[in-house]
Design an enzyme around this catalytic site. Sequence first.
Site, PDB file in Angstrom:
ATOM      1  N   GLN A 236     -20.311 -16.248  -5.302  1.00  0.00           N
ATOM      2  CA  GLN A 236     -20.793 -17.408  -6.033  1.00  0.00           C
ATOM      3  C   GLN A 236     -21.252 -18.555  -5.125  1.00  0.00           C
ATOM      4  O   GLN A 236     -21.988 -19.423  -5.566  1.00  0.00           O
ATOM      5  CB  GLN A 236     -19.722 -17.891  -7.009  1.00  0.00           C
ATOM      6  CG  GLN A 236     -19.417 -16.856  -8.086  1.00  0.00           C
ATOM      7  CD  GLN A 236     -18.380 -17.330  -9.084  1.00  0.00           C
ATOM      8  OE1 GLN A 236     -17.195 -17.121  -8.892  1.00  0.00           O
ATOM      9  NE2 GLN A 236     -18.808 -17.978 -10.148  1.00  0.00           N
TER      10      GLN A 236
ATOM     11  N   ARG B 197      -8.660 -22.332  -2.512  1.00  0.00           N
ATOM     12  CA  ARG B 197      -8.704 -20.914  -2.892  1.00  0.00           C
ATOM     13  C   ARG B 197     -10.134 -20.406  -2.773  1.00  0.00           C
ATOM     14  O   ARG B 197     -11.034 -20.958  -3.395  1.00  0.00           O
ATOM     15  CB  ARG B 197      -8.190 -20.733  -4.322  1.00  0.00           C
ATOM     16  CG  ARG B 197      -8.322 -19.314  -4.812  1.00  0.00           C
ATOM     17  CD  ARG B 197      -7.705 -19.046  -6.188  1.00  0.00           C
ATOM     18  NE  ARG B 197      -8.104 -17.711  -6.574  1.00  0.00           N
ATOM     19  CZ  ARG B 197      -8.789 -17.407  -7.670  1.00  0.00           C
ATOM     20  NH1 ARG B 197      -9.094 -18.328  -8.555  1.00  0.00           N
ATOM     21  NH2 ARG B 197      -9.148 -16.167  -7.901  1.00  0.00           N
TER      22      ARG B 197
ATOM     23  N   HIS C 101     -12.886 -10.602  -5.549  1.00  0.00           N
ATOM     24  CA  HIS C 101     -13.409 -11.395  -6.667  1.00  0.00           C
ATOM     25  C   HIS C 101     -14.718 -10.749  -7.124  1.00  0.00           C
ATOM     26  O   HIS C 101     -15.791 -11.360  -7.048  1.00  0.00           O
ATOM     27  CB  HIS C 101     -13.585 -12.856  -6.250  1.00  0.00           C
ATOM     28  CG  HIS C 101     -13.613 -13.836  -7.394  1.00  0.00           C
ATOM     29  ND1 HIS C 101     -12.742 -14.891  -7.524  1.00  0.00           N
ATOM     30  CD2 HIS C 101     -14.410 -13.903  -8.478  1.00  0.00           C
ATOM     31  CE1 HIS C 101     -13.012 -15.577  -8.632  1.00  0.00           C
ATOM     32  NE2 HIS C 101     -14.030 -14.999  -9.228  1.00  0.00           N
TER      33      HIS C 101
ATOM     34  N   GLU D 119      -8.716 -11.563 -11.822  1.00  0.00           N
ATOM     35  CA  GLU D 119      -9.037 -11.149 -13.196  1.00  0.00           C
ATOM     36  C   GLU D 119      -9.444  -9.699 -13.344  1.00  0.00           C
ATOM     37  O   GLU D 119     -10.606  -9.394 -13.653  1.00  0.00           O
ATOM     38  CB  GLU D 119     -10.131 -12.061 -13.764  1.00  0.00           C
ATOM     39  CG  GLU D 119      -9.746 -13.520 -13.806  1.00  0.00           C
ATOM     40  CD  GLU D 119     -10.797 -14.388 -14.517  1.00  0.00           C
ATOM     41  OE1 GLU D 119     -11.853 -13.861 -14.906  1.00  0.00           O
ATOM     42  OE2 GLU D 119     -10.524 -15.586 -14.711  1.00  0.00           O
TER      43      GLU D 119
ATOM     44  N   ASN E 293      -5.569 -18.107 -14.396  1.00  0.00           N
ATOM     45  CA  ASN E 293      -6.786 -18.878 -14.635  1.00  0.00           C
ATOM     46  C   ASN E 293      -6.800 -19.318 -16.086  1.00  0.00           C
ATOM     47  O   ASN E 293      -6.895 -18.483 -16.990  1.00  0.00           O
ATOM     48  CB  ASN E 293      -8.027 -18.019 -14.368  1.00  0.00           C
ATOM     49  CG  ASN E 293      -8.174 -17.668 -12.891  1.00  0.00           C
ATOM     50  OD1 ASN E 293      -7.477 -18.221 -12.030  1.00  0.00           O
ATOM     51  ND2 ASN E 293      -9.081 -16.757 -12.587  1.00  0.00           N
TER      52      ASN E 293
ATOM     53  N   TYR F 169      -8.613 -21.483 -19.103  1.00  0.00           N
ATOM     54  CA  TYR F 169      -9.803 -22.202 -19.544  1.00  0.00           C
ATOM     55  C   TYR F 169      -9.761 -22.619 -21.004  1.00  0.00           C
ATOM     56  O   TYR F 169     -10.152 -23.721 -21.353  1.00  0.00           O
ATOM     57  CB  TYR F 169     -11.068 -21.355 -19.325  1.00  0.00           C
ATOM     58  CG  TYR F 169     -11.482 -21.245 -17.881  1.00  0.00           C
ATOM     59  CD1 TYR F 169     -12.294 -22.211 -17.300  1.00  0.00           C
ATOM     60  CD2 TYR F 169     -11.042 -20.186 -17.090  1.00  0.00           C
ATOM     61  CE1 TYR F 169     -12.680 -22.128 -15.979  1.00  0.00           C
ATOM     62  CE2 TYR F 169     -11.422 -20.100 -15.755  1.00  0.00           C
ATOM     63  CZ  TYR F 169     -12.239 -21.071 -15.201  1.00  0.00           C
ATOM     64  OH  TYR F 169     -12.606 -20.989 -13.889  1.00  0.00           O
TER      65      TYR F 169
ATOM     66  N   GLU G 129      -7.245 -21.372 -11.544  1.00  0.00           N
ATOM     67  CA  GLU G 129      -8.544 -21.906 -11.973  1.00  0.00           C
ATOM     68  C   GLU G 129      -8.359 -22.699 -13.253  1.00  0.00           C
ATOM     69  O   GLU G 129      -7.602 -22.301 -14.135  1.00  0.00           O
ATOM     70  CB  GLU G 129      -9.569 -20.790 -12.278  1.00  0.00           C
ATOM     71  CG  GLU G 129     -10.099 -20.059 -11.074  1.00  0.00           C
ATOM     72  CD  GLU G 129     -11.096 -18.962 -11.441  1.00  0.00           C
ATOM     73  OE1 GLU G 129     -11.763 -19.072 -12.498  1.00  0.00           O
ATOM     74  OE2 GLU G 129     -11.189 -17.997 -10.671  1.00  0.00           O
TER      75      GLU G 129
ATOM     76  N   TRP H 150     -11.629 -25.212 -10.855  1.00  0.00           N
ATOM     77  CA  TRP H 150     -12.845 -24.420 -10.711  1.00  0.00           C
ATOM     78  C   TRP H 150     -13.992 -25.316 -11.123  1.00  0.00           C
ATOM     79  O   TRP H 150     -14.103 -25.635 -12.289  1.00  0.00           O
ATOM     80  CB  TRP H 150     -12.819 -23.157 -11.595  1.00  0.00           C
ATOM     81  CG  TRP H 150     -14.050 -22.344 -11.321  1.00  0.00           C
ATOM     82  CD1 TRP H 150     -15.264 -22.468 -11.929  1.00  0.00           C
ATOM     83  CD2 TRP H 150     -14.195 -21.332 -10.325  1.00  0.00           C
ATOM     84  NE1 TRP H 150     -16.157 -21.602 -11.359  1.00  0.00           N
ATOM     85  CE2 TRP H 150     -15.527 -20.899 -10.379  1.00  0.00           C
ATOM     86  CE3 TRP H 150     -13.317 -20.774  -9.369  1.00  0.00           C
ATOM     87  CZ2 TRP H 150     -16.020 -19.908  -9.528  1.00  0.00           C
ATOM     88  CZ3 TRP H 150     -13.816 -19.792  -8.539  1.00  0.00           C
ATOM     89  CH2 TRP H 150     -15.158 -19.371  -8.623  1.00  0.00           C
TER      90      TRP H 150
ATOM     91  N   GLU I  68     -23.045 -18.925 -11.267  1.00  0.00           N
ATOM     92  CA  GLU I  68     -22.083 -18.668 -12.324  1.00  0.00           C
ATOM     93  C   GLU I  68     -22.387 -17.326 -13.016  1.00  0.00           C
ATOM     94  O   GLU I  68     -22.722 -17.260 -14.194  1.00  0.00           O
ATOM     95  CB  GLU I  68     -22.066 -19.854 -13.313  1.00  0.00           C
ATOM     96  CG  GLU I  68     -21.194 -19.716 -14.548  1.00  0.00           C
ATOM     97  CD  GLU I  68     -19.762 -19.245 -14.319  1.00  0.00           C
ATOM     98  OE1 GLU I  68     -19.178 -19.574 -13.274  1.00  0.00           O
ATOM     99  OE2 GLU I  68     -19.242 -18.522 -15.189  1.00  0.00           O
TER     100      GLU I  68
HETATM  101  C1  GBH Z   1     -13.541 -17.221 -14.171  1.00  0.00           C
HETATM  102  O1  GBH Z   1     -13.499 -16.244 -15.160  1.00  0.00           O
HETATM  103  C2  GBH Z   1     -13.986 -16.531 -12.896  1.00  0.00           C
HETATM  104  O2  GBH Z   1     -12.871 -16.146 -12.135  1.00  0.00           O
HETATM  105  C3  GBH Z   1     -14.925 -17.374 -12.069  1.00  0.00           C
HETATM  106  O3  GBH Z   1     -15.492 -16.584 -11.073  1.00  0.00           O
HETATM  107  C4  GBH Z   1     -15.946 -18.018 -12.960  1.00  0.00           C
HETATM  108  O4  GBH Z   1     -16.923 -18.698 -12.240  1.00  0.00           O
HETATM  109  C5  GBH Z   1     -15.213 -18.959 -13.884  1.00  0.00           C
HETATM  110  O5  GBH Z   1     -14.332 -18.237 -14.678  1.00  0.00           O
HETATM  111  C6  GBH Z   1     -16.118 -19.729 -14.818  1.00  0.00           C
HETATM  112  O6  GBH Z   1     -16.735 -18.879 -15.740  1.00  0.00           O
HETATM  113  O7  GBH Z   1     -19.417 -13.683 -23.121  1.00  0.00           O
HETATM  114  O8  GBH Z   1     -20.202 -15.959 -22.876  1.00  0.00           O
HETATM  115  O9  GBH Z   1     -18.151 -15.502 -24.030  1.00  0.00           O
HETATM  116  C7  GBH Z   1     -13.205 -16.677 -16.450  1.00  0.00           C
HETATM  117  C8  GBH Z   1     -13.242 -15.446 -17.355  1.00  0.00           C
HETATM  118  C9  GBH Z   1     -15.535 -15.737 -18.079  1.00  0.00           C
HETATM  119  C10 GBH Z   1     -13.994 -14.372 -19.225  1.00  0.00           C
HETATM  120  C11 GBH Z   1     -16.416 -15.826 -19.322  1.00  0.00           C
HETATM  121  C12 GBH Z   1     -14.812 -14.488 -20.485  1.00  0.00           C
HETATM  122  C13 GBH Z   1     -16.842 -14.803 -21.491  1.00  0.00           C
HETATM  123  C14 GBH Z   1     -18.272 -15.225 -21.423  1.00  0.00           C
HETATM  124  N1  GBH Z   1     -14.147 -15.563 -18.446  1.00  0.00           N
HETATM  125  N2  GBH Z   1     -16.204 -14.680 -20.188  1.00  0.00           N
HETATM  126  S1  GBH Z   1     -19.062 -15.075 -22.969  1.00  0.00           S
END
Ligand code: GBH
Length: 511
Positions: free
Chosen positions: A26, A83, A127, A175, A318, A320, A401, A450, A457
């Site tokens: 990334q 990280r 990763h 992940e 992680n 979110y 994250e 993050w 991305e």
């Molecule tokens: C993290 O994953 C990653 O570790 C990192 O590399 C990444 O940049 C960061 O998140 C931000 O995205 O199909 O549109 O609903 C988070 C894991 C990423 C899993 C998005 C679910 C769904 C996208 N998530 N994903 S969508």
Amino acid sequence: SPTIKELRRSDFPSGFQFGVATAAYQIEGAAYEGGRGLSIWDVFSHIQGSISDGSNGDVACNHYHLYKDDVLMMKSLGIKVYRFSISWSRIFPDDSEQLNFEGVSFYNNLIDCLLDAGIEPFITLYHWDLPLWLENDVNVRGWLTKGIVEHFARYAGSCFKLFGDKVKNWATFNEIRTMAVEGYGNGSKAPGRCSISALENSKKTTGDSSTEPYIVAHNALLAHGAAVQVYRKFFQADQKGRIGMVVDGKWFEPFSVTRQDEDAAQRCIEFEIAWILDPLFGMDYPDSMRKGAANRLPKFTDEELAILHGSIDFIGYNYYTAYYAEHIEYDIEPSQRWHETDRMANTHYANSEGNLIGECMGPPDNDWIYNCPWALPKMLEWLRQRYGKQQLSSIPIFITENGTMDDMEDMPRHVACNDLKRIEYLKATLQNLGACIKEHGYNVQGYFIWSLMDNFEWNSGLRSRFGLYYVDFANKQSRYIKRSAEWYREFLLQNDEKNNLKLCCYQLWSK
Ligand code: GBH
């Protein structure tokens, strides 16, 4: 719990570590430099249609060349831990499995630079950027066979040997769930495999999504186990570091107040975080998965389970977002089923009464993050219930994250840098985290935002900006400070430290 208006560094234990996170593909760029071999992401990102803005990671943030400035940027933030991940194909570019010394010196230089700046390295070994030669090897086929296990163990062992005198925090994987489900279930991430029924366009390769996500996660778990064995047997006593894994998994609330939806929410949590964590705590895969995926879910031998049991010194989590889960029964053939249908649940952003789970943080076509700071304490309590208070008192958790993207595409730089919504999101998460550590004594020892800077991305390419710093991808990858970076620095730095840092910041900003 009471609402806290202010947020102070002193709301957290003094040894608590604050940092930022990134990943090799990334940010590094220099995809064809320094003797680096290709990875599955180099191929995937160049296939038309796989990245929404048509970009790729060839240059990304050009961190490979700008790493010294980036470390200065981190230092000026006041963070004490960073990280990042190692690009496997920079270390082992091809099937000769000969070390690429240029790649090794890049990471040595970066690590030295971090240590000079008083920042502790926290390294993710994998990763998502598998060396292409391992994907193409017909006997290995990437993560699809157990052949990958010895290769990963060899790569991990080399990293411990090369960098372990200076690096004390190791995460084997980032992940496993995401790489399995998105790489082999819906095909949205490399290597882009999915079932025929989900094959809408040419970017995806045919795979068997009813089995492959499970096989891939299983082999990655075994690879984790093998790498940890290598670390514990040959390095840990001397190097005195710790090794763990980074997992993801959303929190799920019941869609309606019914027993069925409550069970569905529980199943969703099990199909995400417990899928990966249960085996690390000496259990088989969750019962709900054995039931939902039946004979498509691989079995562990007793020996394998014994290797995985206790194989983490810490949990990296992680965090979110959260969703609602609704019970649903799918009327499809077992061969058409996959991870998302096996759990017998649909997920929603709003509940049965139409209330959103949280404020939507992204633009309409990339809206997977909802601001649900209240869900992080719920997950910590869930983990404690499932794996035991006593066990979790000795296995620390790091929030590896947490962060959010901008809510508009193509925004002018000055708008992107005035990122008050990001500050709100981060602050709310930290308030909830600090309060629940204080009240319930969860053994959480660190938190990483993050991300350090806007970067590549994955499927959303360069448009989905997650950074504390803005990166101008059209103009030399110049970095610009955002309000969120100023806020993080203000939060982290005590007065005396601010004065000490003045010099370093002058150096940076006067360039
Ligand atoms: C993290 O994953 C990653 O570790 C990192 O590399 C990444 O940049 C960061 O998140 C931000 O995205 O199909 O549109 O609903 C988070 C894991 C990423 C899993 C998005 C679910 C769904 C996208 N998530 N994903 S969508």
